[in-house]
Scaffold this motif. Structure first.
Motif, short mmCIF file in Angstrom:
data_model
loop_
_atom_site.label_atom_id
_atom_site.label_comp_id
_atom_site.label_asym_id
_atom_site.label_seq_id
_atom_site.Cartn_x
_atom_site.Cartn_y
_atom_site.Cartn_z
N SER A 59 7.45 3.55 0.98
CA SER A 59 8.73 3.12 0.41
C SER A 59 9.38 4.14 -0.51
CB SER A 59 8.52 1.81 -0.35
OG SER A 59 7.42 1.88 -1.23
N GLN A 60 8.58 5.02 -1.15
CA GLN A 60 9.07 5.76 -2.32
C GLN A 60 9.87 7.02 -2.02
OE1 GLN A 60 5.87 5.68 -1.31
NE2 GLN A 60 4.80 7.58 -1.68
N LYS A 61 10.09 7.30 -0.73
CA LYS A 61 10.82 8.54 -0.42
C LYS A 61 12.22 8.19 0.09
CE LYS A 61 6.60 11.02 -0.23
NZ LYS A 61 6.15 12.35 -0.48
N ALA A 62 12.57 8.67 1.29
CA ALA A 62 13.96 8.48 1.72
C ALA A 62 14.33 7.00 1.93
CB ALA A 62 14.24 9.29 2.97
N HIS A 66 6.08 14.96 10.52
CA HIS A 66 7.48 15.34 10.78
C HIS A 66 7.93 16.37 9.73
CE1 HIS A 66 11.84 13.80 11.65
NE2 HIS A 66 11.67 15.06 11.97
N VAL A 67 7.77 15.98 8.45
CA VAL A 67 8.00 16.94 7.35
C VAL A 67 6.74 16.97 6.51
CG1 VAL A 67 9.25 17.34 5.20
CG2 VAL A 67 10.50 16.61 7.23
N ASP A 68 6.08 18.11 6.47
CA ASP A 68 4.91 18.18 5.60
C ASP A 68 5.40 18.50 4.18
OD1 ASP A 68 1.60 18.52 6.18
OD2 ASP A 68 2.42 18.98 4.19
N THR A 69 5.11 17.58 3.28
CA THR A 69 5.63 17.65 1.92
C THR A 69 5.00 18.80 1.14
OG1 THR A 69 5.58 15.27 2.21
CG2 THR A 69 6.31 16.05 0.08
N SER A 70 3.93 19.37 1.66
CA SER A 70 3.29 20.48 0.96
C SER A 70 3.93 21.82 1.31
CB SER A 70 1.80 20.54 1.28
OG SER A 70 1.60 20.94 2.63
N LEU A 106 3.84 9.77 14.53
CA LEU A 106 4.65 10.64 13.66
C LEU A 106 4.44 10.20 12.21
CD1 LEU A 106 8.40 11.55 14.21
CD2 LEU A 106 7.61 10.70 12.02
N ASP A 107 3.89 11.08 11.38
CA ASP A 107 3.82 10.82 9.94
C ASP A 107 5.20 11.16 9.38
OD1 ASP A 107 3.69 11.01 7.20
OD2 ASP A 107 1.84 12.17 7.14
N GLY A 108 5.95 10.09 9.10
CA GLY A 108 7.31 10.29 8.61
C GLY A 108 7.45 9.92 7.14
N VAL A 109 6.36 10.06 6.39
CA VAL A 109 6.41 9.65 4.97
C VAL A 109 7.52 10.41 4.24
CG1 VAL A 109 5.15 9.55 2.79
CG2 VAL A 109 4.00 8.88 4.90
N CYS A 110 7.72 11.68 4.62
CA CYS A 110 8.76 12.47 3.93
C CYS A 110 9.99 12.67 4.82
CB CYS A 110 8.19 13.80 3.48
SG CYS A 110 9.16 14.55 2.17
N TYR A 140 -0.85 20.23 4.13
CA TYR A 140 -1.84 19.37 3.48
C TYR A 140 -2.00 18.03 4.19
CZ TYR A 140 -3.67 16.69 -0.54
OH TYR A 140 -4.40 15.88 -1.36
N PHE A 141 -0.89 17.41 4.60
CA PHE A 141 -0.99 16.05 5.13
C PHE A 141 -1.49 16.00 6.57
CE2 PHE A 141 1.61 15.56 1.37
CZ PHE A 141 0.89 14.56 0.74
N GLY A 142 -1.36 17.12 7.30
CA GLY A 142 -1.99 17.21 8.62
C GLY A 142 -3.50 17.19 8.44
N GLY A 186 0.85 -1.20 0.00
CA GLY A 186 0.00 0.00 0.00
C GLY A 186 0.87 1.23 0.00
N SER A 187 0.27 2.40 -0.03
CA SER A 187 1.06 3.63 -0.02
C SER A 187 1.09 4.19 1.41
CB SER A 187 0.50 4.64 -1.02
OG SER A 187 -0.66 5.24 -0.50
N GLY A 188 1.69 5.35 1.55
CA GLY A 188 1.84 5.96 2.88
C GLY A 188 0.50 6.19 3.56
N THR A 189 -0.52 6.47 2.78
CA THR A 189 -1.84 6.73 3.37
C THR A 189 -2.35 5.48 4.09
OG1 THR A 189 -2.19 8.28 1.58
CG2 THR A 189 -4.13 7.69 2.87
N LEU A 190 -1.99 4.30 3.59
CA LEU A 190 -2.38 3.06 4.29
C LEU A 190 -1.68 2.98 5.65
CD1 LEU A 190 -3.83 0.25 4.34
CD2 LEU A 190 -1.66 -0.68 3.57
#
Ligand code: PMP
Length: 390
Positions: free
Chosen positions: A189-192, A137-141, A164-168, A89-91, A62-66
């Motif tokens: 998976s697709q970021k750092a 942690h880092v809002d990508t927007s 902690l949303d650490g997607v970015c 945006y992600f908050g 799944g993606s980060g939203t999952l």
């Protein structure tokens, strides 16, 4: 002639060739002993990357939203109070997602570019009893970074689970999950992490798992339910075959390669590399007289930057020129300021060469669009910053 532009968006990123090669191997059974070994080893390595020696890792298709969904659906029950700290945006996404599971959500947000004051957050925790606190942690927007350590501290002081949303951020920005007392650190998976999109990754603290185990009501999401997945993760780690839903065998093989590379680099050098490259990008944008969305370096992310367009130049004009000059960048995402800035991702396998090539492409694009500046100013500033301690 190499005619492929560099992919410098904030995910998916440029992937290491060995990671991509791992995905090209013949398909394997999800209960093949070799695959069980890879899966089990990837789970163990996640603890080292997350710096969470007693955490419970999950690897999901799944993606980060999952991953966000999984934390919310397993930890929240109807009527639970959730405090969402939003820096973009992600908050906002986390607030909406939590409501689906019946949470009573309070949103504490800051204007784009800023971080809510920690004293204000503490005041809110004193005012009302919350079960969970989430923050990006880092809002990508916005390329704004929240300092996770005081958040973990607040969680411990007030007996709240911290998510902690650490997607970015995971595997790019400094995170010490266990030392800082963060209950869930989630990513994709697709970021750092440096693997093509398709895996949702999460490490939960013992306290988070205990909270899940003592739920009074069933988990409102069948696929994400830890009752289904916890035994699977435990089985793979014990090197035993197991099945609930078919794992993404090729992606998990690639994840294993990437986690090995990350740990070979070492977490401290990796945090430092991202900090150096992030700082050099910001220095270059300052030298080009481009404002940036984060209000100060203190709240600026190291995994991406968010420079503003010069007066009179739009993204529709500039971004295609930058691409022609060699770098694919992303437009703005925060709905309030979307058309005023662009985003440059610099995480994972990013090198100093990528940084200089990207600044060069940005300068070429700016010159083509008629922006007046001393050519080479950004590259020079970045170069000086990279070599400042020699
Ligand atoms: N949180 C943050 C901070 C993100 O950057 C993203 C993706 N850009 C997400 C959550 C959602 O992840 P995905 O797109 O993989 O579902």
């Amino acid at each position: 002639m190499k005619d492929r532009p560099l992919l410098m968006i904030p995910g998916p990123i440029e992937f290491d060739p060995d990671v991509i090669l791992a995905m090209g191997k013949p398909g394997t059974s999800h209960v093949d002993p070799d695959f069980i070994e890879l899966f089990g080893s990837a789970l163990e390595k996640m603890r080292d990357v997350w710096l969470a020696p007693s955490g419970q890792p999950f690897i999901m298709s799944g993606s980060g939203t999952l991953a966000m969904d999984m934390a919310a659906s397993n930890l929240v029950e109807e009527g639970d109070a959730a405090l969402v700290i939003s820096t973009g945006y992600f908050g906002g996404r986390y607030a909406e997602l939590l409501k689906r599971y019946g949470a009573s959500v309070t949103l504490l947000s800051s204007p784009p570019g800023e971080v809510p004051d920690i004293l204000e957050i503490e005041k809110e925790l004193q005012r009302k009893k919350y079960k969970v606190l989430t923050f990006t942690h880092v809002d990508t927007s916005t390329a704004v970074k929240v300092d996770p350590e005081p958040m973990g501290q607040l969680g411990r002081t007030y007996g709240i689970l911290t998510i902690l949303d650490g997607v970015c951020s995971v595997a790019g920005e400094e995170i010490r999950q266990e030392e800082w007392g963060i209950d869930v650190v989630l990513t994709a998976s697709q970021k750092a992490i440096g693997v093509p999109p398709g895996l949702a990754l999460l490490v939960a603290s013992r306290q988070a798992i205990d909270t899940f185990l003592t739920r009074k009501t069933p988990v409102g999401n069948y696929y994400a339910d830890w009752n289904n997945w916890l035994p699977i993760m435990e089985a793979y780690e014990a090197r035993k075959p197991s099945y609930f839903g078919t794992p993404a065998v090729s992606l998990i093989s690639a994840l294993h390669v990437s986690l090995c590379q990350i740990l070979e680099e070492g977490m401290e050098p990796r945090f430092r590399r991202h900090a150096t490259i992030g700082s050099a990008f910001r220095t270059a944008f300052k030298a080009l007289a481009l404002d940036q969305v984060p209000r100060s370096d203190k709240v600026a992310a190291n995994t991406l930057s968010a420079p503003k367009y010069p007066e009179g130049i739009s993204g529709a004009e500039l971004l295609p020129q930058i691409k022609r000059a060699g770098a694919i960048l992303a437009g703005g995402l925060h709905p309030e300021i979307k058309d005023s800035y662009f985003r440059v991702g610099h995480m994972g396998a990013v090198t100093q060469g990528d940084l200089l090539a990207t600044i060069g492409a940005i300068e070429t694009g700016l010159l083509t669009c008629g922006y007046q500046f001393p050519a080479g100013a950004g590259i020079n500033a970045a170069f000086r910053e990279l070599n400042s301690d020699r």
